[in-house]
Design an enzyme around this catalytic site. Sequence first.
Site, PDB file in Angstrom:
ATOM      1  N   CYS A  80       1.083  -1.395  -0.164  1.00 12.21           N
ATOM      2  CA  CYS A  80      -0.240   0.367  -0.137  1.00 12.21           C
ATOM      3  C   CYS A  80       0.715   1.664  -0.385  1.00 12.21           C
ATOM      4  CB  CYS A  80      -1.046  -0.066   1.156  1.00 12.21           C
ATOM      5  SG  CYS A  80      -3.056   0.926   0.636  1.00 12.21           S
ATOM      6  N   HIS A 182      -4.025  -4.940  -0.227  1.00 12.37           N
ATOM      7  CA  HIS A 182      -3.655  -5.236   0.865  1.00 12.37           C
ATOM      8  C   HIS A 182      -3.655  -6.849   0.955  1.00 12.37           C
ATOM      9  CE1 HIS A 182      -3.290  -1.678   3.294  1.00 12.37           C
ATOM     10  NE2 HIS A 182      -3.903  -1.034   2.415  1.00 12.37           N
ATOM     11  N   GLU A 184      -2.770  -9.042   2.686  1.00  9.35           N
ATOM     12  CA  GLU A 184      -3.034  -9.268   4.188  1.00  9.35           C
ATOM     13  C   GLU A 184      -3.778  -9.564   4.639  1.00  9.35           C
ATOM     14  OE1 GLU A 184      -2.603  -4.903   4.743  1.00  9.35           O
ATOM     15  OE2 GLU A 184      -1.540  -6.625   3.849  1.00  9.35           O
TER      16      GLU A 184
END
Length: 202
Positions: A80, A182, A184
């Site tokens: 990001c 992202h 994750e």
Amino acid sequence: MGYTAIVDYGVGNLMSVKNAMGYLGLETKITGDAAGLEMADAIILPGVGAFPDAWEKLSGPGLDKILRREAERKPILGICLGMQLLFQRGEEVRPCEGLGFVQGPVQRIQTDLKLPHIGWNSLRFYNDSPLFRGIPQGAYVYFVHTFCGRAEEPSQIIATTDYGTEVVAAVQSGNVYGTQFHPEKSGEIGLAMLRNFGGLNR
């Protein structure tokens, strides 16, 4: 077994990255000191917020110099805002220097769609990258951003997405990788990417 350092410079969502890596059985250490970064097998640079604020917190203690040096010998992943910092310069709030791994600026997305861009979008892969090994074209990942990198060297672009305009979604320059999205927070697809990154230097 070594570890992946998650850079703690005051602007990252550190625990979500650490938890995702831990779920994969990959050892991590949250650190903001030179020794912790130098001893790591790989480095993740997360980031949330505005480019110039993040740059001040990264460059103030000299972490920018450490990252430039460590990139010569180990994988680094910017996520990001962390990806945006990989570019030469940012134009959010005020002109600001970046790490310079990727040629080009970071600018506001030029789109008629609502900003910030929040949600799931599909990826189009370019320039075969080990980060996306085993992941199909069109895979969906999660974005939250208003600014994006404009990579001037096509060979450094490894994925784009569409948000009313083509948006650079991922970059690679040598050992340095960046994802505007992202991983994750991107379910099994994102975990597969983190697993690929975790295996680059082991």
